[in-house]
Design a protein around this motif. Structure first.
Motif, mmCIF file in Angstrom:
data_model
loop_
_atom_site.group_PDB
_atom_site.id
_atom_site.type_symbol
_atom_site.label_atom_id
_atom_site.label_comp_id
_atom_site.label_asym_id
_atom_site.label_seq_id
_atom_site.Cartn_x
_atom_site.Cartn_y
_atom_site.Cartn_z
ATOM 1 N N CYS A 141 -19.060 33.398 87.798
ATOM 2 C CA CYS A 141 -18.404 32.724 86.669
ATOM 3 C C CYS A 141 -19.448 32.331 85.617
ATOM 4 O O CYS A 141 -20.471 31.737 85.937
ATOM 5 C CB CYS A 141 -17.667 31.479 87.167
ATOM 6 S SG CYS A 141 -16.930 30.520 85.838
ATOM 7 N N CYS A 188 -19.170 28.172 85.498
ATOM 8 C CA CYS A 188 -19.596 27.275 86.589
ATOM 9 C C CYS A 188 -20.422 27.989 87.666
ATOM 10 O O CYS A 188 -20.812 27.364 88.650
ATOM 11 C CB CYS A 188 -18.392 26.579 87.209
ATOM 12 S SG CYS A 188 -17.402 27.630 88.310
ATOM 13 N N CYS A 204 -11.911 32.765 87.672
ATOM 14 C CA CYS A 204 -12.652 31.878 88.567
ATOM 15 C C CYS A 204 -11.681 31.021 89.381
ATOM 16 O O CYS A 204 -10.840 30.322 88.817
ATOM 17 C CB CYS A 204 -13.601 30.990 87.771
ATOM 18 S SG CYS A 204 -14.541 29.844 88.792
ATOM 19 N N GLN A 237 -12.519 28.488 91.019
ATOM 20 C CA GLN A 237 -13.009 27.109 90.950
ATOM 21 C C GLN A 237 -12.567 26.415 89.670
ATOM 22 O O GLN A 237 -11.995 25.340 89.708
ATOM 23 C CB GLN A 237 -14.548 27.129 91.032
ATOM 24 C CG GLN A 237 -15.206 25.775 91.165
ATOM 25 C CD GLN A 237 -14.940 25.126 92.514
ATOM 26 O OE1 GLN A 237 -14.812 25.822 93.515
ATOM 27 N NE2 GLN A 237 -14.813 23.809 92.531
ATOM 28 N N CYS A 238 -12.815 27.052 88.505
ATOM 29 C CA CYS A 238 -12.584 26.358 87.228
ATOM 30 C C CYS A 238 -11.568 27.056 86.330
ATOM 31 O O CYS A 238 -11.221 26.534 85.274
ATOM 32 C CB CYS A 238 -13.905 26.168 86.475
ATOM 33 S SG CYS A 238 -14.508 27.667 85.659
ATOM 34 N N GLU A 276 -11.862 29.735 84.542
ATOM 35 C CA GLU A 276 -12.437 30.532 83.453
ATOM 36 C C GLU A 276 -12.213 32.028 83.737
ATOM 37 O O GLU A 276 -12.364 32.477 84.871
ATOM 38 C CB GLU A 276 -13.944 30.244 83.361
ATOM 39 C CG GLU A 276 -14.680 31.016 82.286
ATOM 40 C CD GLU A 276 -14.532 30.398 80.907
ATOM 41 O OE1 GLU A 276 -13.864 29.353 80.774
ATOM 42 O OE2 GLU A 276 -15.096 30.966 79.961
HETATM 43 FE FE LIG Z 1 -15.861 28.879 87.123
#
Ligand SMILES: [Fe+2]
Length: 172
Positions: free
Chosen positions: A121, A124, A159, A161-162, A164
């Motif tokens: 990513c 992040c 992503c 996680q975030c 993006e």
């Molecule tokens: Fe990310």
């Protein structure tokens, strides 16, 4: 027949530019894999291969992004006429423009050896996706194949996680 071929790197680079292709394999047998690569306008993946590697800049400059054993991203700048040695297993991302040319030397892959391509990513640094290939013939341009699979999938590029999304390049 006993043969020790000689090539002219400037001529090979010129031919590669005219062909529109990215890679021209010079030698691929026994313990050697040598090719001339033209840069890509857009490059984001980290390649892990099972062979030590050297990269020599015939024309133009390369910014070689790589990840340390601790997972930190660093950049080595290789100017025209300069050369770098990269140990086997180092995640590396050779970034140089389409009018720049590099001479790459590796070891021809042994049966069953795997090359892998990883994306992270851009926001992040979470690992996004891995593509794995058995590269029997480098002339088949495994980098382009990995790119196609990754960028055609919105899921791979998003992503977890975030959220993006890595944007796809204008042309692969
Ligand atoms: Fe990310």
């Amino acid at each position: 027949m006993f043969s020790m071929p000689i090539v002219n790197l400037a001529e090979i680079s010129q031919q590669l530019a005219e062909s529109g292709k990215r890679v021209r394999v010079l030698w691929q047998h026994n313990d050697i894999l040598t090719f001339v690569a033209r840069g890509r306008e857009y490059r984001s993946e980290f390649h892990i291969n099972p062979s030590d590697e050297t990269m020599y800049m015939i024309k133009g400059e390369m910014r070689l992004h790589y990840r340390t054993p601790e997972g930190k991203e660093e950049v080595a700048v290789i100017g025209e006429g300069a050369m770098i040695y990269t140990p086997a297993g180092t995640p590396h991302s050779p970034r140089f423009p389409a009018d720049a040319f590099a001479l790459i030397s590796e070891r021809k892959r042994r049966d069953g050896e795997i090359d892998s391509f990883h994306w992270y990513c851009q926001k992040c640094d979470t690992h996004l996706h891995e593509e794995r290939f058995i590269v029997n013939d480098y002339g088949e341009d495994p980098v382009s194949k990995a790119y196609q699979r990754f960028f055609e999938s919105l899921e791979f590029r998003t992503c977890k996680q975030c959220g993006e999304i890595m944007p796809a390049p204008d042309a692969l």
